[in-house]
Design a protein around this motif. Sequence first.
Motif, PDB file in Angstrom:
ATOM      1  N   ALA A 142       0.841  -1.201   0.000  1.00  0.00           N
ATOM      2  CA  ALA A 142       0.000   0.000   0.000  1.00  0.00           C
ATOM      3  C   ALA A 142       0.877   1.254   0.000  1.00  0.00           C
ATOM      4  O   ALA A 142       0.592   2.229  -0.706  1.00  0.00           O
ATOM      5  N   ALA A 143       1.955   1.215   0.769  1.00  0.00           N
ATOM      6  CA  ALA A 143       2.859   2.370   0.818  1.00  0.00           C
ATOM      7  C   ALA A 143       3.562   2.562  -0.520  1.00  0.00           C
ATOM      8  O   ALA A 143       3.809   3.691  -0.945  1.00  0.00           O
ATOM      9  N   ARG A 144       3.862   1.470  -1.179  1.00  0.00           N
ATOM     10  CA  ARG A 144       4.506   1.553  -2.492  1.00  0.00           C
ATOM     11  C   ARG A 144       3.560   2.178  -3.509  1.00  0.00           C
ATOM     12  O   ARG A 144       3.964   3.014  -4.327  1.00  0.00           O
ATOM     13  N   GLU A 145       2.308   1.784  -3.463  1.00  0.00           N
ATOM     14  CA  GLU A 145       1.331   2.375  -4.374  1.00  0.00           C
ATOM     15  C   GLU A 145       1.241   3.879  -4.125  1.00  0.00           C
ATOM     16  O   GLU A 145       1.186   4.673  -5.069  1.00  0.00           O
ATOM     17  N   GLU A 146       1.252   4.244  -2.858  1.00  0.00           N
ATOM     18  CA  GLU A 146       1.199   5.665  -2.511  1.00  0.00           C
ATOM     19  C   GLU A 146       2.403   6.401  -3.090  1.00  0.00           C
ATOM     20  O   GLU A 146       2.268   7.507  -3.625  1.00  0.00           O
ATOM     21  N   GLN A 147       3.553   5.772  -3.002  1.00  0.00           N
ATOM     22  CA  GLN A 147       4.767   6.379  -3.529  1.00  0.00           C
ATOM     23  C   GLN A 147       4.662   6.623  -5.042  1.00  0.00           C
ATOM     24  O   GLN A 147       5.047   7.681  -5.541  1.00  0.00           O
TER      25      GLN A 147
ATOM     26  N   LEU B  96       5.023   6.968   7.409  1.00  0.00           N
ATOM     27  CA  LEU B  96       4.901   5.512   7.291  1.00  0.00           C
ATOM     28  C   LEU B  96       5.873   4.965   6.241  1.00  0.00           C
ATOM     29  O   LEU B  96       6.558   3.973   6.475  1.00  0.00           O
ATOM     30  N   GLN B  97       5.918   5.640   5.087  1.00  0.00           N
ATOM     31  CA  GLN B  97       6.848   5.240   4.024  1.00  0.00           C
ATOM     32  C   GLN B  97       8.260   5.063   4.548  1.00  0.00           C
ATOM     33  O   GLN B  97       8.930   4.079   4.257  1.00  0.00           O
ATOM     34  N   LEU B 100       8.758   1.879   6.427  1.00  0.00           N
ATOM     35  CA  LEU B 100       8.694   0.632   5.666  1.00  0.00           C
ATOM     36  C   LEU B 100       9.816   0.542   4.650  1.00  0.00           C
ATOM     37  O   LEU B 100      10.400  -0.502   4.444  1.00  0.00           O
ATOM     38  N   MET B 101      10.096   1.666   3.985  1.00  0.00           N
ATOM     39  CA  MET B 101      11.109   1.673   2.936  1.00  0.00           C
ATOM     40  C   MET B 101      12.412   2.261   3.455  1.00  0.00           C
ATOM     41  O   MET B 101      12.515   2.689   4.585  1.00  0.00           O
ATOM     42  N   SER B 105      10.103   9.547   0.233  1.00  0.00           N
ATOM     43  CA  SER B 105      10.158  10.061  -1.130  1.00  0.00           C
ATOM     44  C   SER B 105       9.407  11.383  -1.245  1.00  0.00           C
ATOM     45  O   SER B 105       9.133  11.851  -2.333  1.00  0.00           O
ATOM     46  N   ALA B 142      -3.233   3.788   5.249  1.00  0.00           N
ATOM     47  CA  ALA B 142      -2.477   3.850   3.996  1.00  0.00           C
ATOM     48  C   ALA B 142      -3.427   3.794   2.808  1.00  0.00           C
ATOM     49  O   ALA B 142      -3.253   4.519   1.813  1.00  0.00           O
ATOM     50  N   GLU B 146      -4.162   6.613  -0.141  1.00  0.00           N
ATOM     51  CA  GLU B 146      -4.174   6.265  -1.561  1.00  0.00           C
ATOM     52  C   GLU B 146      -5.454   6.772  -2.225  1.00  0.00           C
ATOM     53  O   GLU B 146      -5.427   7.320  -3.332  1.00  0.00           O
ATOM     54  N   LEU B 149      -5.212  10.433  -2.810  1.00  0.00           N
ATOM     55  CA  LEU B 149      -4.300  10.727  -3.916  1.00  0.00           C
ATOM     56  C   LEU B 149      -4.945  10.420  -5.259  1.00  0.00           C
ATOM     57  O   LEU B 149      -4.753  11.154  -6.237  1.00  0.00           O
TER      58      LEU B 149
END
Lengths: 252, 252
Positions: A142-147, B96-97, B100-101, B105, B142, B146, B149
């Motif tokens: 989900a966080a990746r999609e947000e990114q 949050l990003q 996790l990452m 970004s 999350a 999304e 966005l």
Amino acid sequence: MAKPRPLSIKHQHPCDQCPLKKHDILRDLSASETEFMTRFKTGEFQAQAGSTIIVEGTNSPHLYTVLSGWGFRYKTLPDGRRQILNFILPGDLVGLQGSLMKEMSHSVEALSDMMFCVFERESLTKLFKETPSLAYDVTWLAAREEQMLDEHLLSVGRRTAIERAAYLISFLSQRARRVGQLEDGQILVPFTQSHVADTLGLSLVHTNKTLKKLQARGLIKWSERSCIVKDEEKLQHVAGWDGLPDTPRPFI
Amino acid sequence: MAKPRPLSIKHQHPCDQCPLKKHDILRDLSASETEFMTRFKTGEFQAQAGSTIIVEGTNSPHLYTVLSGWGFRYKTLPDGRRQILNFILPGDLVGLQGSLMKEMSHSVEALSDMMFCVFERESLTKLFKETPSLAYDVTWLAAREEQMLDEHLLSVGRRTAIERAAYLISFLSQRARRVGQLEDGQILVPFTQSHVADTLGLSLVHTNKTLKKLQARGLIKWSERSCIVKDEEKLQHVAGWDGLPDTPRPFI
DNA sequence: CGCAGGATTGATATCAATCAATAACGGTGG
DNA sequence: CCACCGTTATTGATTGATATCAATCCTGCG
């Protein structure tokens, strides 16, 4: 427009032989995770190119992982204007919103024939209770999609037409490469310039002229419903974009 | 530009007296959830209006929940063009990003003075292991981000200038209302037309002219770094937008 | 009083949308 | 086989929306 239905084929691909395993970019699942996924998975489901998989405003009882094929998420305005939000490739999770919220706020359509792995939305709670590591992965996705959406928004909001097109094509080619969908620079998906236009927030005509400019500069070549990347580095430079990370990512 | 540091004030607000509890829109936590949050929380942190809380490309060791104040997330292009991605209000999860990452970004800046509840990124794994219901809530948040966005992207990509402005203002007023930040139609946040422009993907001058048009139609009134909503229904209608759901939502 | 940041306005330039054709192609029915 | 479509791609001409440039006008503040 045909409404696709799940086929009755069950576990054509057992989870321990998941076809996604061949992609290096996807992290390996542990034995216990695979065991959980086997229970979690309720079947597979095939969609034809052009078919609508999820309709905005409805409430799908399923959650999917893409096993093969390309699709896209989009939203429309009351008068029909369409914005493509993101593309969907193998390893992507589809329908999470619908599992968490009341209903989906976007639609999903298949670009090519697609194959999905099907889960019941109810078992998502079970996943969170029983297998925290997979729950973590769901959140990660989900966080990746947000990114990705953040970057798209920057693109549509602040990049010029040519920068947007350069960004989109290098973005797609990088995603494609990571799941074996790039051959000799060609993105192996049948999409039209209308799709590109609705992703970039430009008109079809202007999209065509912009792609021609990139082609004239020798960065790409548009050819029969697809795109061949000639110079990825320059594309990224035109876009002012850093590119995707190359680190392994989870999938469920 | 001053780099804010966490203050040493710890647990000024114990979790069982969390100031966010007063908002009906936020769901209540169970006793065991509150107990976990008390352990999870490591302190509070104050940021001055205008200060940068998170810088794109860095790796913050913290995760925050906004207790009070307004902020915004944004990205920039190499030449400085800025796109505001979303606004941050009380009850929102920030960073949050980064947890996790590898790195964030996007950047985050405070619009007003803000107060945050601070968590360690490492304990996020513990949260997933020990309290699945809260893990579920994190994922829910999350997915909600999304969703917002998606709508912003539709707006910037396909809505006209006046539609975009109408959408943004009704969006902000609805979010503001849900956390007590709307008084007599006025959005209680100090933001400039530059912020509006960088959210809408328009130039400052054109944003000004567009806001004036909305004002001439009697839908809003711009007044000293803020906006008074005169006719929310018509705003939503101009935007072709359904509005935010009114159902309770989680926070952590 | 002078200055800085924000808001406002008019004039002009540029980019992108729209309009209008045409071309290239595959599929389909006769 | 060929005529006829519908879809996609392409191109030129024109219009329209938004950006840019350049002032001016506030208003709070040292």
